[in-house]
Design a protein around this motif. Structure first.
Motif, PDB file in Angstrom:
ATOM      1  N   ASN A 119       0.843  -1.193   0.000  1.00  0.00           N
ATOM      2  CA  ASN A 119       0.000   0.000   0.000  1.00  0.00           C
ATOM      3  C   ASN A 119       0.882   1.248   0.000  1.00  0.00           C
ATOM      4  O   ASN A 119       1.918   1.274   0.663  1.00  0.00           O
ATOM      5  N   ASP A 164     -12.712   2.379   9.193  1.00  0.00           N
ATOM      6  CA  ASP A 164     -12.662   0.990   8.724  1.00  0.00           C
ATOM      7  C   ASP A 164     -13.901   0.663   7.892  1.00  0.00           C
ATOM      8  O   ASP A 164     -13.825  -0.011   6.861  1.00  0.00           O
ATOM      9  N   GLN A 165     -15.070   1.139   8.361  1.00  0.00           N
ATOM     10  CA  GLN A 165     -16.307   0.867   7.625  1.00  0.00           C
ATOM     11  C   GLN A 165     -16.407   1.718   6.364  1.00  0.00           C
ATOM     12  O   GLN A 165     -17.107   1.366   5.421  1.00  0.00           O
ATOM     13  N   PHE A 166     -15.671   2.827   6.344  1.00  0.00           N
ATOM     14  CA  PHE A 166     -15.659   3.701   5.175  1.00  0.00           C
ATOM     15  C   PHE A 166     -14.869   3.059   4.041  1.00  0.00           C
ATOM     16  O   PHE A 166     -15.041   3.407   2.868  1.00  0.00           O
ATOM     17  N   GLY A 167     -13.977   2.111   4.387  1.00  0.00           N
ATOM     18  CA  GLY A 167     -13.244   1.371   3.369  1.00  0.00           C
ATOM     19  C   GLY A 167     -11.876   1.917   3.032  1.00  0.00           C
ATOM     20  O   GLY A 167     -11.309   1.560   2.006  1.00  0.00           O
ATOM     21  N   VAL A 168     -11.307   2.773   3.898  1.00  0.00           N
ATOM     22  CA  VAL A 168      -9.970   3.306   3.634  1.00  0.00           C
ATOM     23  C   VAL A 168      -8.925   2.288   4.081  1.00  0.00           C
ATOM     24  O   VAL A 168      -8.994   1.769   5.194  1.00  0.00           O
ATOM     25  N   ARG A 169      -7.947   2.000   3.220  1.00  0.00           N
ATOM     26  CA  ARG A 169      -6.900   1.046   3.560  1.00  0.00           C
ATOM     27  C   ARG A 169      -5.748   1.762   4.239  1.00  0.00           C
ATOM     28  O   ARG A 169      -5.345   2.838   3.834  1.00  0.00           O
ATOM     29  N   GLU A 217     -24.675   8.683  -0.629  1.00  0.00           N
ATOM     30  CA  GLU A 217     -23.431   8.847   0.124  1.00  0.00           C
ATOM     31  C   GLU A 217     -23.713   9.358   1.536  1.00  0.00           C
ATOM     32  O   GLU A 217     -23.123   8.883   2.513  1.00  0.00           O
ATOM     33  N   SER A 238     -25.190   6.574   3.575  1.00  0.00           N
ATOM     34  CA  SER A 238     -24.151   5.597   3.917  1.00  0.00           C
ATOM     35  C   SER A 238     -23.283   6.104   5.062  1.00  0.00           C
ATOM     36  O   SER A 238     -22.987   5.359   6.012  1.00  0.00           O
ATOM     37  N   ASP A 239     -22.867   7.379   5.007  1.00  0.00           N
ATOM     38  CA  ASP A 239     -22.026   7.936   6.070  1.00  0.00           C
ATOM     39  C   ASP A 239     -22.777   7.997   7.394  1.00  0.00           C
ATOM     40  O   ASP A 239     -22.203   7.755   8.466  1.00  0.00           O
ATOM     41  N   ILE A 253     -22.831   4.633   8.906  1.00  0.00           N
ATOM     42  CA  ILE A 253     -21.508   4.296   9.450  1.00  0.00           C
ATOM     43  C   ILE A 253     -21.316   4.895  10.838  1.00  0.00           C
ATOM     44  O   ILE A 253     -20.914   4.207  11.778  1.00  0.00           O
TER      45      ILE A 253
END
Length: 531
Positions: free
Chosen positions: A43, A164-169, A332, A335-336, A339
């Motif tokens: 990454n 984490d739930q937002f999907g950021v690595r 969006e 979704s936020d 979250i």
């Protein structure tokens, strides 16, 4: 002898094949989908691929005040349950409150009851007058200190759950000092959306609308003591124009979001558009059932962070512990909201005091410069080794190639994040790899000068340099581990690449180079060694 050499060559060949398989998905997308999708990748950090950097200030005083108000609400509830009528409530400072009782022994009885029920409070007598007596309560210093400490720790954990739930690595979320939180989100382009997601307190409350109160009078400042004036925000889906409608609600929340079990985005049905469906745990379901049963035909406002999202009329008792939050959400936004509701509310509001959006062009430029520095460094080292140690130096260069391959494959296998400091760690590890060979080759030179045979000189050189090489690598590894343990962000990236490089150096310096000399000697005893 040959059996041992064959075993080592087989080991190196297997490691090389595995490294190529693991590393390729990080270097190119032109691979079969099954290979590309299943293999971990290196990454890129915030400084290489761009993203969002946020520094947040935690409002510790607000956390103390919120806790104090919760104690006050609980104290009034306990007094009611014990037949002790509370005439008035007043906030005192940030961590205290007072309760006024009618004449009689109510205040003294309340004082004893509150002492038993709330060991975290200092409860004492207050002013006494003809119309009653007052009880004063303050949070104990140990309780206030615990709130200060936990506000930042819980804030980091809550933000981490949201991200984490937002999907950021590979986000970096760490506490800084006593009241700061640093958030780094590599790859995130929408800065405003990230700020709203991270900074939303997400205190969800269900409050009754006070239909008897006049909105016009409230806007002029004439607001009943138990009410508060909030605004219902709505967005025109066509124009995007946001309007705010004032609405008067009761201050007291009938139910809060801490009883939420799940929250998810749904579309369509009678609600229309995107909305958030929530379900309560068993305690919340019971309270919601009772609240809706007692307030049929009244409006119930769904309030998030003091903003009313909807205020529907309760048509009938709602059992089952499920509700919906509507508000003309975009997918969006819905979704936020789901979250932050799932991740829970922040223990205290946070304020963004620094936000920096790093563009990918800067990251690409950094990558280019970092790769160029690594290439130039490696080329100079390879040239020096070949010039100074001749054939032996070329063997060391051969090992250096494996060193870099194994290091990058190791970073890919652990899905490590490559940052600019990480590149610096790789370059330093390259230098250490060559340094190990220099130690070994100088010992071999000494043995050659003492007229030993080539094979004996190589054996003695590796044996004598072994502990020196190991000692130097262990001390470097200890330093890297300390950096990893106590460092943050880029420092950790540097420590990770350096630690892996040091461990791989030992293998390439002691195994990969020696197997070349042993193989050549095994085929035909060497009469001279170019070193």
């Amino acid at each position: 002898m040959m059996k041992s050499i064959t075993g080592r060559i087989t080991l190196i060949a297997v490691l090389t094949a595995v490294s190529v398989i693991v590393l390729l998905p990080s270097l190119t997308d032109r691979l079969p989908a099954g290979w590309k999708d299943r293999m971990p990748k290196i990454n890129l950090g915030l400084d290489l691929q761009g993203g969002v950097f946020l520094r947040l200030a935690v409002d510790i005083d607000k956390a103390i005040e919120n806790t104090s108000m919760r104690y006050a609400d609980d104290a009034r509830a306990v007094c009611r349950e014990n037949g002790l009528p509370v005439l008035a409530f007043q906030k005192i400072g940030d961590g205290g409150f007072s309760l006024r009782f009618p004449p009689g022994d109510f205040a003294s009885r309340a004082q004893a009851t509150l002492k038993d029920e709330f060991p975290s409070l200092d409860v004492g007598p207050g002013p006494v007058s003809a119309d009653g007596a007052t009880v004063i309560a303050h949070m104990k210093p140990a309780e206030i200190q615990a709130i200060r400490t936990n506000a930042v720790v819980q804030g980091v954990e809550t933000i981490r759950n949201r991200i984490d739930q937002f999907g950021v690595r590979e986000p970096q979320i760490v506490a800084e000092g006593d009241d700061r939180i640093v958030v780094q989100l590599p790859g995130v382009k929408d800065q405003q959306r990230a700020i709203e997601l991270v900074g939303k307190t997400a205190l969800l409350e269900f409050k009754l609308v006070d239909e008897g109160a006049s909105v016009e009078e409230s806007l002029k400042g004439s607001l009943p003591e138990d009410d508060q004036l909030l605004y219902q925000k709505s967005t025109d889906p066509q124009s995007g124009r946001v309007t705010k409608t004032p609405i008067v609600v009761k201050k007291r929340a009938l139910l809060t979001g801490d009883t939420i079990k799940s929250a998810k985005v749904n579309f369509g049905n009678q609600v229309g558009g995107a909305h958030v469906s929530i379900s309560f745990d068993s305690r919340g379901a019971k309270v919601f059932d009772r609240v809706t049963a007692e307030n049929v035909k009244r409006r119930l406002a769904i309030v998030l962070d003091d903003t009313v999202y909807s205020a529907p009329v309760i048509q009938e008792r709602i059992s089952g512990g499920e509700a919906q939050i509507t508000g003309n959400f975009t997918p969006e936004e819905a979704s936020d909201l789901a979250i932050v509701l799932r991740a829970g509310s922040l223990p205290a509001p946070v304020k963004v005091i620094q936000n920096v959006s790093i563009g990918p062009s800067l990251g690409q430029d950094s990558i280019r410069k970092g790769v160029r520095a690594a290439m130039i460094g490696a080329l100079l080292v390879v040239t020096f080794m070949a010039f100074y140690y001749r054939f032996a130096g070329m063997v060391a260069d051969f090992a250096l190639v494996f060193n870099i391959l194994f290091l990058l494959a190791g970073m890919a296998a652990f899905s490590a994040t490559l940052t600019l400091p990480g590149i610096a760690g790789i370059i330093l590890a390259i230098g250490l790899a060559v340094d190990s060979n220099v130690l070994i080759f100088e010992r071999i030179r000494e043995e050659v000068r003492s007229k030993k045979t080539v094979r004996a000189a190589i054996d003695a050189g590796y044996d004598k340099a072994f502990y020196t090489v190991v000692d130097s690598h262990v001390t470097t590894l200890i330093t890297a581990l300390i950096l990893f343990q106590f460092g943050t962000g880029p420092i950790k990236g540097f420590a990770v690449s350096l630690s892996m490089g040091v461990a791989i150096n030992l293998f390439t310096a002691l195994v990969c180079t020696r197997v070349v000399f042993d193989y050549l000697n095994a085929r035909k005893p060497m009469q001279a060694l170019s070193i």
